[in-house]
Write a protein that holds these residues in place. Structure first.
Motif, PDB file in Angstrom:
ATOM      1  N   GLU A   1     -10.193  -8.918  23.227  1.00  0.00           N
ATOM      2  CA  GLU A   1      -9.189  -7.850  23.323  1.00  0.00           C
ATOM      3  C   GLU A   1      -7.796  -8.443  23.551  1.00  0.00           C
ATOM      4  OE1 GLU A   1     -12.209  -4.323  24.905  1.00  0.00           O
ATOM      5  OE2 GLU A   1     -10.425  -4.826  26.083  1.00  0.00           O
ATOM      6  N   GLY A   2      -7.744  -9.580  24.253  1.00  0.00           N
ATOM      7  CA  GLY A   2      -6.459 -10.257  24.437  1.00  0.00           C
ATOM      8  C   GLY A   2      -5.884 -10.714  23.105  1.00  0.00           C
ATOM      9  N   ILE A   3      -6.729 -11.255  22.252  1.00  0.00           N
ATOM     10  CA  ILE A   3      -6.269 -11.677  20.911  1.00  0.00           C
ATOM     11  C   ILE A   3      -5.749 -10.471  20.139  1.00  0.00           C
ATOM     12  CG2 ILE A   3      -7.182 -12.344  18.641  1.00  0.00           C
ATOM     13  CD1 ILE A   3      -8.494 -14.692  19.859  1.00  0.00           C
ATOM     14  N   LEU A   4      -6.494  -9.365  20.218  1.00  0.00           N
ATOM     15  CA  LEU A   4      -6.082  -8.159  19.485  1.00  0.00           C
ATOM     16  C   LEU A   4      -4.726  -7.656  19.980  1.00  0.00           C
ATOM     17  CD1 LEU A   4      -9.535  -6.283  19.369  1.00  0.00           C
ATOM     18  CD2 LEU A   4      -8.500  -7.751  17.611  1.00  0.00           C
ATOM     19  N   ARG A   5      -4.520  -7.710  21.305  1.00  0.00           N
ATOM     20  CA  ARG A   5      -3.274  -7.182  21.876  1.00  0.00           C
ATOM     21  C   ARG A   5      -2.047  -8.019  21.518  1.00  0.00           C
ATOM     22  NH1 ARG A   5      -6.708  -6.450  26.954  1.00  0.00           N
ATOM     23  NH2 ARG A   5      -7.667  -4.407  26.577  1.00  0.00           N
ATOM     24  N   CYS A   6      -2.295  -9.242  21.033  1.00  0.00           N
ATOM     25  CA  CYS A   6      -1.154 -10.096  20.653  1.00  0.00           C
ATOM     26  C   CYS A   6      -0.646  -9.775  19.253  1.00  0.00           C
ATOM     27  CB  CYS A   6      -1.548 -11.563  20.718  1.00  0.00           C
ATOM     28  SG  CYS A   6      -1.792 -12.142  22.405  1.00  0.00           S
ATOM     29  N   HIS A   7      -1.331  -8.850  18.570  1.00  0.00           N
ATOM     30  CA  HIS A   7      -0.898  -8.520  17.215  1.00  0.00           C
ATOM     31  C   HIS A   7       0.131  -7.393  17.229  1.00  0.00           C
ATOM     32  CE1 HIS A   7      -4.268 -10.992  16.142  1.00  0.00           C
ATOM     33  NE2 HIS A   7      -3.916 -10.932  14.875  1.00  0.00           N
ATOM     34  N   PRO A   8       1.147  -7.497  16.389  1.00  0.00           N
ATOM     35  CA  PRO A   8       2.169  -6.437  16.328  1.00  0.00           C
ATOM     36  C   PRO A   8       1.616  -5.211  15.619  1.00  0.00           C
ATOM     37  CG  PRO A   8       2.584  -8.009  14.581  1.00  0.00           C
ATOM     38  CD  PRO A   8       1.429  -8.558  15.383  1.00  0.00           C
ATOM     39  N   ASP A   9       2.117  -4.044  15.996  1.00  0.00           N
ATOM     40  CA  ASP A   9       1.734  -2.822  15.267  1.00  0.00           C
ATOM     41  C   ASP A   9       2.154  -2.942  13.811  1.00  0.00           C
ATOM     42  OD1 ASP A   9       2.364  -0.232  17.794  1.00  0.00           O
ATOM     43  OD2 ASP A   9       0.778  -1.726  17.554  1.00  0.00           O
ATOM     44  N   LEU A  10       1.405  -2.292  12.946  1.00  0.00           N
ATOM     45  CA  LEU A  10       1.847  -2.160  11.553  1.00  0.00           C
ATOM     46  C   LEU A  10       2.986  -1.147  11.512  1.00  0.00           C
ATOM     47  CD1 LEU A  10      -1.662  -2.042   9.921  1.00  0.00           C
ATOM     48  CD2 LEU A  10       0.082  -3.776   9.468  1.00  0.00           C
ATOM     49  N   ALA A  11       4.076  -1.512  10.868  1.00  0.00           N
ATOM     50  CA  ALA A  11       5.239  -0.621  10.730  1.00  0.00           C
ATOM     51  C   ALA A  11       5.753  -0.166  12.092  1.00  0.00           C
ATOM     52  CB  ALA A  11       4.872   0.599   9.873  1.00  0.00           C
ATOM     53  N   GLY A  12       5.589  -1.051  13.084  1.00  0.00           N
ATOM     54  CA  GLY A  12       5.969  -0.662  14.444  1.00  0.00           C
ATOM     55  C   GLY A  12       7.313  -1.220  14.869  1.00  0.00           C
ATOM     56  N   ARG A  13       7.470  -1.303  16.182  1.00  0.00           N
ATOM     57  CA  ARG A  13       8.765  -1.698  16.778  1.00  0.00           C
ATOM     58  C   ARG A  13       9.230  -3.064  16.273  1.00  0.00           C
ATOM     59  NH1 ARG A  13       8.489  -3.340  22.846  1.00  0.00           N
ATOM     60  NH2 ARG A  13       7.590  -5.112  21.739  1.00  0.00           N
TER      61      ARG A  13
ATOM     62  N   PRO B   1      10.434   7.978   6.147  1.00  0.00           N
ATOM     63  CA  PRO B   1      10.491   8.331   7.579  1.00  0.00           C
ATOM     64  C   PRO B   1       9.249   9.101   8.032  1.00  0.00           C
ATOM     65  CG  PRO B   1      12.615   8.724   6.530  1.00  0.00           C
ATOM     66  CD  PRO B   1      11.655   8.362   5.428  1.00  0.00           C
ATOM     67  N   GLU B   2       8.712   9.934   7.142  1.00  0.00           N
ATOM     68  CA  GLU B   2       7.511  10.704   7.496  1.00  0.00           C
ATOM     69  C   GLU B   2       6.304   9.769   7.648  1.00  0.00           C
ATOM     70  OE1 GLU B   2       9.436  11.328   4.819  1.00  0.00           O
ATOM     71  OE2 GLU B   2      10.612  12.923   5.810  1.00  0.00           O
ATOM     72  N   GLU B   3       6.186   8.816   6.727  1.00  0.00           N
ATOM     73  CA  GLU B   3       5.060   7.860   6.799  1.00  0.00           C
ATOM     74  C   GLU B   3       5.193   6.994   8.043  1.00  0.00           C
ATOM     75  OE1 GLU B   3       4.096   7.067   2.061  1.00  0.00           O
ATOM     76  OE2 GLU B   3       5.800   6.070   3.016  1.00  0.00           O
ATOM     77  N   THR B   4       6.412   6.589   8.366  1.00  0.00           N
ATOM     78  CA  THR B   4       6.623   5.777   9.576  1.00  0.00           C
ATOM     79  C   THR B   4       6.216   6.572  10.815  1.00  0.00           C
ATOM     80  OG1 THR B   4       8.445   4.588   8.522  1.00  0.00           O
ATOM     81  CG2 THR B   4       8.351   4.506  10.930  1.00  0.00           C
ATOM     82  N   ALA B   5       6.615   7.833  10.842  1.00  0.00           N
ATOM     83  CA  ALA B   5       6.267   8.695  11.993  1.00  0.00           C
ATOM     84  C   ALA B   5       4.753   8.881  12.077  1.00  0.00           C
ATOM     85  CB  ALA B   5       6.960  10.045  11.853  1.00  0.00           C
ATOM     86  N   ARG B   6       4.088   9.016  10.919  1.00  0.00           N
ATOM     87  CA  ARG B   6       2.621   9.183  10.910  1.00  0.00           C
ATOM     88  C   ARG B   6       1.943   7.909  11.389  1.00  0.00           C
ATOM     89  NH1 ARG B   6      -1.333   9.656   5.984  1.00  0.00           N
ATOM     90  NH2 ARG B   6      -3.242  10.310   7.063  1.00  0.00           N
ATOM     91  N   MET B   7       2.417   6.762  10.937  1.00  0.00           N
ATOM     92  CA  MET B   7       1.840   5.487  11.387  1.00  0.00           C
ATOM     93  C   MET B   7       2.011   5.350  12.887  1.00  0.00           C
ATOM     94  SD  MET B   7       0.295   3.418   9.317  1.00  0.00           S
ATOM     95  CE  MET B   7       0.446   1.860  10.147  1.00  0.00           C
ATOM     96  N   TYR B   8       3.218   5.713  13.380  1.00  0.00           N
ATOM     97  CA  TYR B   8       3.484   5.596  14.821  1.00  0.00           C
ATOM     98  C   TYR B   8       2.537   6.489  15.611  1.00  0.00           C
ATOM     99  CZ  TYR B   8       5.830   5.818  19.341  1.00  0.00           C
ATOM    100  OH  TYR B   8       6.086   5.755  20.689  1.00  0.00           O
TER     101      TYR B   8
END
Ligand SMILES: NC(=O)NC1=NC(=O)NC1=O
Length: 174
Positions: A61-73, A98-105
Motif C-alpha cells: 500500500e505504501g508503494i501504491l500511495r507513492c503514485h500520483p493521481d491520474l489527471a490530478g494535482r 473540464p468535465e472529464e477532469t472533474a469526473r476523474m477527480y
C-alpha cells in the motif's frame, strides 16, 4: 544501455538510473542491486517483481500511495516525474475537458476514500475511455483484490519503464 552495462554501474549510478522504475520508490532499486549481475533484462525485472511480492500489505500500500493521481494535482501543477508526465500525457490525461477532469477527480476521490490508496493503472496500455471504465469497474472490488490489481498495474508500469532503460535481451540468432 544493455544488461552488462547495467551490471557495471556503481551503486549510486544504479539507483540514479533505476530509482524511479517503481514510481518514487528508489528503495526497490537499492535493494535489488545486491542481486547483480543480472543474467538478462528478464532477471532484473523478476527481482523487482519478487521484491514487491514479498512486501507486507502495508508495504504494498505504501508503494501504491507513492503514485500520483491520474489527471490530478501533480499533472495540473506540472510536478509529475518525467516518467509519469510522459505516461499520463500519452493516455490523454493532459487533454481532458473540464468535465472529464472533474469526473476523474470525483472518481479518484471516492476510490481513495474506499481503498486508502490512489487508483493506479498502466496509462501507456490504456486510453482515456478505458481508464474511466476501469476506474468505475475496479471501484467495486474488495480491498484485497483491488490491492493486488493495483500492484499488477505497478508491475506493468515498471516493466515498460525498465524497457525504456535497458535494451531487451539480445535475441540469439539461430
Ligand atoms: N495513478 C496512476 O495510475 N498513475 C500513473 N499511471 C501511469 O502509467 N503513470 C502514472 O503516473
Amino acid at each position: 544501455m544493455d544488461i552488462s552495462s547495467a551490471n557495471s554501474l556503481s551503486y549510486e549510478d544504479f539507483v540514479d538510473t533505476f530509482g524511479n522504475v517503481v514510481e518514487k520508490n528508489p528503495l526497490v532499486a537499492a535493494a535489488i542491486w545486491s542481486h547483480r549481475p543480472f543474467a538478462n533484462l528478464s532477471e532484473l525485472e523478476a527481482r523487482i517483481v519478487e521484491f514487491i511480492d514479498k512486501l507486507p500489505e502495508s508495504g504494498k500500500e505504501g508503494i501504491l500511495r507513492c503514485h500520483p493521481d491520474l489527471a490530478g494535482r501533480d499533472l495540473q501543477r506540472g510536478t509529475l516525474t518525467r516518467d509519469s508526465q510522459d505516461e499520463q500525457s500519452q493516455a490523454g490525461m493532459a487533454s481532458l475537458t473540464p468535465e472529464e477532469t472533474a469526473r476523474m477527480y470525483r472518481l479518484n476521490t471516492e476510490y481513495k476514500r474506499r481503498f486508502g490508496f490512489p487508483f493506479i493503472i498502466c496509462a501507456k496500455m490504456n486510453n482515456k475511455a478505458a481508464i474511466l471504465r476501469k476506474l468505475s469497474e475496479r471501484s467495486g472490488n474488495d480491498l484485497a483484490k483491488e490491492r493486488e490489481c493495483a500492484i499488477d498495474e505497478v508491475k506493468k508500469i515498471s516493466s515498460l519503464r525498465l524497457r525504456n532503460l535497458v535494451l531487451p535481451d539480445t535475441q540469439h540468432k539461430l
